[in-house]
Design an enzyme around this catalytic site. Structure first.
Site, mmCIF file in Angstrom:
data_model
loop_
_atom_site.group_PDB
_atom_site.id
_atom_site.type_symbol
_atom_site.label_atom_id
_atom_site.label_comp_id
_atom_site.label_asym_id
_atom_site.label_seq_id
_atom_site.Cartn_x
_atom_site.Cartn_y
_atom_site.Cartn_z
ATOM 1 N N SER A 1 36.045 39.348 26.736
ATOM 2 C CA SER A 1 35.172 38.221 26.382
ATOM 3 C C SER A 1 35.814 37.238 25.413
ATOM 4 O O SER A 1 35.135 36.679 24.549
ATOM 5 C CB SER A 1 33.815 38.715 25.862
ATOM 6 O OG SER A 1 33.163 39.486 26.858
ATOM 7 N N ASN B 1 43.496 36.610 34.007
ATOM 8 C CA ASN B 1 43.343 37.689 34.992
ATOM 9 C C ASN B 1 42.184 37.287 35.900
ATOM 10 O O ASN B 1 41.026 37.418 35.514
ATOM 11 C CB ASN B 1 43.053 39.000 34.239
ATOM 12 C CG ASN B 1 42.705 40.134 35.180
ATOM 13 O OD1 ASN B 1 42.888 40.036 36.398
ATOM 14 N ND2 ASN B 1 42.211 41.232 34.617
ATOM 15 N N GLU C 1 39.550 48.560 34.696
ATOM 16 C CA GLU C 1 38.840 48.614 35.987
ATOM 17 C C GLU C 1 39.619 49.489 36.972
ATOM 18 O O GLU C 1 39.029 50.180 37.804
ATOM 19 C CB GLU C 1 38.635 47.190 36.527
ATOM 20 C CG GLU C 1 37.550 46.463 35.722
ATOM 21 C CD GLU C 1 37.735 44.961 35.615
ATOM 22 O OE1 GLU C 1 38.529 44.391 36.382
ATOM 23 O OE2 GLU C 1 37.074 44.351 34.744
ATOM 24 N N LYS D 1 41.201 38.599 38.582
ATOM 25 C CA LYS D 1 40.550 39.753 39.236
ATOM 26 C C LYS D 1 40.329 39.454 40.724
ATOM 27 O O LYS D 1 41.146 38.752 41.330
ATOM 28 C CB LYS D 1 39.255 40.110 38.491
ATOM 29 C CG LYS D 1 39.483 40.323 36.989
ATOM 30 C CD LYS D 1 38.334 40.945 36.260
ATOM 31 C CE LYS D 1 38.691 41.098 34.787
ATOM 32 N NZ LYS D 1 37.637 41.733 34.007
ATOM 33 N N GLY E 1 33.869 41.526 30.069
ATOM 34 C CA GLY E 1 32.855 40.940 30.940
ATOM 35 C C GLY E 1 31.437 41.109 30.422
ATOM 36 O O GLY E 1 30.465 40.872 31.127
ATOM 37 N N HIS F 1 44.816 48.359 33.849
ATOM 38 C CA HIS F 1 43.546 47.712 33.482
ATOM 39 C C HIS F 1 42.414 48.740 33.566
ATOM 40 O O HIS F 1 42.416 49.601 34.439
ATOM 41 C CB HIS F 1 43.276 46.527 34.418
ATOM 42 C CG HIS F 1 42.158 45.661 33.917
ATOM 43 N ND1 HIS F 1 40.843 46.001 34.087
ATOM 44 C CD2 HIS F 1 42.179 44.510 33.207
ATOM 45 C CE1 HIS F 1 40.087 45.064 33.508
ATOM 46 N NE2 HIS F 1 40.872 44.150 32.968
ATOM 47 N N GLU G 1 42.229 45.992 25.179
ATOM 48 C CA GLU G 1 40.976 45.543 25.791
ATOM 49 C C GLU G 1 39.905 46.615 25.617
ATOM 50 O O GLU G 1 39.822 47.555 26.427
ATOM 51 C CB GLU G 1 41.189 45.275 27.293
ATOM 52 C CG GLU G 1 42.190 44.196 27.579
ATOM 53 C CD GLU G 1 41.913 43.525 28.926
ATOM 54 O OE1 GLU G 1 41.830 42.284 28.941
ATOM 55 O OE2 GLU G 1 41.748 44.218 29.937
HETATM 56 P P1 PGA Z 1 36.759 39.190 30.326
HETATM 57 O O1 PGA Z 1 37.867 40.127 31.026
HETATM 58 O O2 PGA Z 1 37.504 38.082 29.628
HETATM 59 O O3 PGA Z 1 35.928 38.681 31.471
HETATM 60 O O4 PGA Z 1 36.003 40.040 29.384
HETATM 61 C C1 PGA Z 1 39.071 40.444 30.386
HETATM 62 C C2 PGA Z 1 39.863 41.397 31.262
HETATM 63 O O5 PGA Z 1 39.261 42.286 31.884
HETATM 64 O O6 PGA Z 1 41.104 41.287 31.352
#
Ligand code: PGA
Length: 260
Positions: free
Chosen positions: A216, A12, A100, A14, A176, A98, A170
């Protein structure tokens, strides 16, 4: 270990990478993984890179995914993109729900449900993201939150469509942040997710649905997470922005698969 489910590792990206940078990254990923097909590998670039990455992955085993769609097929929705419009670039997957998008764009389970149905109608396989915040985890509400999200986002999804569904667990506190759920914590939630899916679609379908972990995931923790019974892949953010770290995660899945 015999899971009967094919691992799926998705990047992803982003809101990162220009189209030129996206081509470079997709190229590097394809070179590194070659023609291995034992694990599904998916790249989800931003909309502005979809056309360019579509050309790069054509003829390779790597699949294309989008990061969002609008439920309508066309119309007065300034700034939005539909499944119908994406289809010319041959995407296979779309990330929906997601955290976000839930947080910054106020997406609700009901709206995500509309998108899930539009994705199936447009021949896209949804990667449905669910997960709890730190506050929800600390107050013991993880399973309740995940249950509500899954049921709310999958209203009217048929058993047949469900087999093309991918769920990504998630935990918001792990995205992140560098904090990863331990393999045991993740497995416990994945197991509950499979029970919910079984309740919705029957045990057979639930056994076929792949459940990714996201938050992560990195080369150094991928193997431990992916070796859990109900962890069938990863949705990778930060570590997907670099070809080496992303393909190291893919290779962890390839090597686990070969041990089955
Ligand atoms: P990350 O993000 O691996 O940077 O934690 C995962 C995601 O948001 O899909």
């Amino acid at each position: 270990m015999d899971k009967h489910r094919k691992y799926i590792i998705a990047g992803n990206w982003k809101m990162n990478k220009t189209s030129g940078e996206s081509v470079e990254l997709a190229d590097a990923v394809i070179k590194e993984i070659g023609d291995q097909a034992s694990v599904d590998v998916v790249l989800c670039p931003p909309f502005t890179s979809i056309a360019a990455v579509s050309s790069v992955v054509e003829g390779s085993p790597v699949k294309l995914g989008a990061q969002n769609i609008h439920p309508a097929s066309s119309g007065a929705y300034t700034g939005e993109v539909s499944a119908e419009m994406l289809r010319y670039f041959y995407p296979t997957y779309v990330i929906l729900g997601h955290s976000e998008r839930r947080k910054y764009f106020n997406e609700t389970d009901a709206f995500i449900n509309e998108k899930v149905l539009a994705a199936f109608a447009g021949n896209l396989k949804p990667i449905l993201c669910v997960g709890e915040t730190l506050e929800e985890r600390e107050s013991g509400k993880t399973l309740e939150v995940v249950d509500t999200q899954i049921r709310g986002c999958l209203v009217d999804v048929s058993e047949k469509d469900a087999e093309n569904l991918v769920v990504a667990y998630e935990p918001v506190w792990a995205i992140g942040t560098g904090k990863t759920a331990t393999p045991q914590i993740a497995q416990e939630v994945h197991d509950s997710i499979r029970h919910i899916l079984s309740d919705l679609f029957g045990q057979e379908a639930a056994q076929r649905i792949r459940i990714q972990y996201g938050g992560s995931m990195k080369p150094d923790n991928a193997r431990d997470l992916l070796s859990q019974t109900d962890i069938d892949g990863g949705l990778i953010g930060g570590a997907a922005l670099n070809a080496k770290s992303f393909t190291d995660i893919v290779n962890a899945a390839v090597s686990l698969d070969s041990e089955e």
